[in-house]
Design a protein around this motif. Sequence first.
Motif, PDB file in Angstrom:
ATOM      1  N   UNK A  59     -16.911   8.380  -7.881  1.00  0.00           N
ATOM      2  CA  UNK A  59     -16.190   7.305  -7.202  1.00  0.00           C
ATOM      3  C   UNK A  59     -15.411   6.501  -8.234  1.00  0.00           C
ATOM      4  N   UNK A  60     -14.210   6.062  -7.845  1.00  0.00           N
ATOM      5  CA  UNK A  60     -13.363   5.226  -8.689  1.00  0.00           C
ATOM      6  C   UNK A  60     -13.152   3.907  -7.956  1.00  0.00           C
ATOM      7  N   UNK A  61     -13.141   2.811  -8.704  1.00  0.00           N
ATOM      8  CA  UNK A  61     -12.860   1.502  -8.123  1.00  0.00           C
ATOM      9  C   UNK A  61     -11.827   0.782  -8.994  1.00  0.00           C
ATOM     10  N   UNK A  62     -11.086  -0.119  -8.387  1.00  0.00           N
ATOM     11  CA  UNK A  62     -10.117  -0.923  -9.131  1.00  0.00           C
ATOM     12  C   UNK A  62      -9.737  -2.119  -8.275  1.00  0.00           C
ATOM     13  N   UNK A  63      -9.403  -3.232  -8.937  1.00  0.00           N
ATOM     14  CA  UNK A  63      -8.970  -4.428  -8.217  1.00  0.00           C
ATOM     15  C   UNK A  63      -7.874  -5.128  -9.007  1.00  0.00           C
ATOM     16  N   UNK A 105     -13.772   9.635  -4.067  1.00  0.00           N
ATOM     17  CA  UNK A 105     -12.827   8.711  -3.447  1.00  0.00           C
ATOM     18  C   UNK A 105     -12.570   7.548  -4.391  1.00  0.00           C
ATOM     19  N   UNK A 106     -11.462   6.875  -4.145  1.00  0.00           N
ATOM     20  CA  UNK A 106     -11.055   5.738  -4.969  1.00  0.00           C
ATOM     21  C   UNK A 106     -10.837   4.537  -4.052  1.00  0.00           C
ATOM     22  N   UNK A 107     -11.465   3.421  -4.391  1.00  0.00           N
ATOM     23  CA  UNK A 107     -11.295   2.194  -3.625  1.00  0.00           C
ATOM     24  C   UNK A 107     -10.497   1.205  -4.472  1.00  0.00           C
ATOM     25  N   UNK A 108      -9.401   0.704  -3.915  1.00  0.00           N
ATOM     26  CA  UNK A 108      -8.529  -0.220  -4.638  1.00  0.00           C
ATOM     27  C   UNK A 108      -8.300  -1.466  -3.790  1.00  0.00           C
ATOM     28  N   UNK A 109      -8.559  -2.626  -4.384  1.00  0.00           N
ATOM     29  CA  UNK A 109      -8.261  -3.902  -3.720  1.00  0.00           C
ATOM     30  C   UNK A 109      -7.029  -4.501  -4.373  1.00  0.00           C
ATOM     31  N   UNK A 110      -6.051  -4.883  -3.555  1.00  0.00           N
ATOM     32  CA  UNK A 110      -4.766  -5.360  -4.079  1.00  0.00           C
ATOM     33  C   UNK A 110      -4.349  -6.648  -3.396  1.00  0.00           C
ATOM     34  N   UNK A 111      -4.029  -7.656  -4.187  1.00  0.00           N
ATOM     35  CA  UNK A 111      -3.438  -8.873  -3.632  1.00  0.00           C
ATOM     36  C   UNK A 111      -1.944  -8.625  -3.451  1.00  0.00           C
ATOM     37  N   UNK A 170      -7.916 -15.037   1.430  1.00  0.00           N
ATOM     38  CA  UNK A 170      -8.538 -13.709   1.462  1.00  0.00           C
ATOM     39  C   UNK A 170      -7.697 -12.701   2.231  1.00  0.00           C
ATOM     40  N   UNK A 171      -6.907 -13.179   3.210  1.00  0.00           N
ATOM     41  CA  UNK A 171      -6.125 -12.252   4.022  1.00  0.00           C
ATOM     42  C   UNK A 171      -4.937 -11.673   3.257  1.00  0.00           C
ATOM     43  N   UNK A 172      -4.695 -12.140   2.040  1.00  0.00           N
ATOM     44  CA  UNK A 172      -3.610 -11.570   1.243  1.00  0.00           C
ATOM     45  C   UNK A 172      -4.061 -10.339   0.458  1.00  0.00           C
ATOM     46  N   UNK A 173      -5.330  -9.972   0.578  1.00  0.00           N
ATOM     47  CA  UNK A 173      -5.881  -8.829  -0.156  1.00  0.00           C
ATOM     48  C   UNK A 173      -6.018  -7.633   0.775  1.00  0.00           C
ATOM     49  N   UNK A 174      -5.475  -6.500   0.340  1.00  0.00           N
ATOM     50  CA  UNK A 174      -5.629  -5.232   1.058  1.00  0.00           C
ATOM     51  C   UNK A 174      -6.641  -4.365   0.325  1.00  0.00           C
ATOM     52  N   UNK A 175      -7.480  -3.683   1.074  1.00  0.00           N
ATOM     53  CA  UNK A 175      -8.428  -2.736   0.494  1.00  0.00           C
ATOM     54  C   UNK A 175      -8.048  -1.340   0.975  1.00  0.00           C
ATOM     55  N   UNK A 176      -7.867  -0.431   0.023  1.00  0.00           N
ATOM     56  CA  UNK A 176      -7.452   0.933   0.345  1.00  0.00           C
ATOM     57  C   UNK A 176      -8.512   1.924  -0.124  1.00  0.00           C
ATOM     58  N   UNK A 177      -8.759   2.926   0.695  1.00  0.00           N
ATOM     59  CA  UNK A 177      -9.617   4.053   0.323  1.00  0.00           C
ATOM     60  C   UNK A 177      -8.706   5.255   0.124  1.00  0.00           C
ATOM     61  N   UNK A 178      -8.785   5.887  -1.052  1.00  0.00           N
ATOM     62  CA  UNK A 178      -7.845   6.954  -1.442  1.00  0.00           C
ATOM     63  C   UNK A 178      -8.631   8.210  -1.745  1.00  0.00           C
ATOM     64  N   UNK A 179      -8.173   9.345  -1.223  1.00  0.00           N
ATOM     65  CA  UNK A 179      -8.905  10.592  -1.432  1.00  0.00           C
ATOM     66  C   UNK A 179      -8.010  11.782  -1.120  1.00  0.00           C
TER      67      UNK A 179
END
Length: 332
Positions: free
Chosen positions: A241-245, A275-281, A319-328
């Motif tokens: 698993x990969x994570x990033x913010x 899978x990769x989870x990325x949180x982005x403002x 908090x609503x300005x942050x998107x969380x994406x699951x990538x695979x």
Amino acid sequence: MDRIERLFWQNVPVRFFDWTGATAALGTPELQDELLARLHLVPSEQEIPAAAHRPKAAAAYVVRFLKALIERLEREGVELSEALYELLAETAVSVAGDGEPECDRCYFLPPAPGTQTPVSGRRLERIVLREHVAEISQGTTGLRTWQASLRLVEHLSAHREVVAGRRIVELGAGVGLLGLACRLLGAASVHMTDVDDAVLARLAGNVAINNLGDSVRTSRLDWEEVGNGDIGTLHLDPFDMIIAADVVFAPELIGPLVRKITCLLRAAAEPPLAECWVASTRRRESTFGMFTDELAAAGLTVESVAASPASWYFYDEGADSVDISRIYFATA
């Protein structure tokens, strides 16, 4: 008192403090003294292990907090502890110039779903981080925690099965909140990476402060050095698993970031399951759109995650300005 403690250690600007219930929680000098002890502002009767790190807030912030607290309690007609006034006077004298460039911040993890918030915030697991006060320091933004990390931590705390037992690699780990939180939330191991020397030094120091053992490692990983898809050449432990913010902010870094994610997903211990989870403002829609477009062009599926409600941490941009994406990679 628990909420005040959490807000204080996150260094939330005092103008945004929620003082609801403060009069009842701090209605006597004894309760006020207890709060000061919990904030490590006065000696505590509670025994602290010799090896434990005793966090220390920036003096300038302590002064602002004490002034706001005293004003609030005086307005409500509450009898005040002499320690409040004495501490304010002593701390104000120690504040000089622009104050300290660094401070300790503590981030308490939200309680597991279905469990009641403990009576004392000290029973909650917390992560202690040494951070720079300024948003940009030593030419980098990586020496403080950003809100996308908080948002992903809050979401994963509500969905601990996502990281339970996983072997994780983090990109752009910064000061370490997200990776350390994943370890406390049940990840089997976490390998946190960054590229800036000052950030890596601070990251290693924060890992040591939290004393989570050999299951947490740090190392340098340059997105420009794609590698050949072999874990050995990437100097990483086996992972799935990969994570990033807060890594999607500069257009010139989107290409290297997407290539790195693609390479790592192919190199994972079990590629079909990785899978990769990325949180982005979201600051610039064009930059975020470039990120998703390049992921799609690389053959990756990008799934927008419906984040759990945000109620635990303070978010300076919302908090609503942050998107969380699951990538695979989609399997046939």
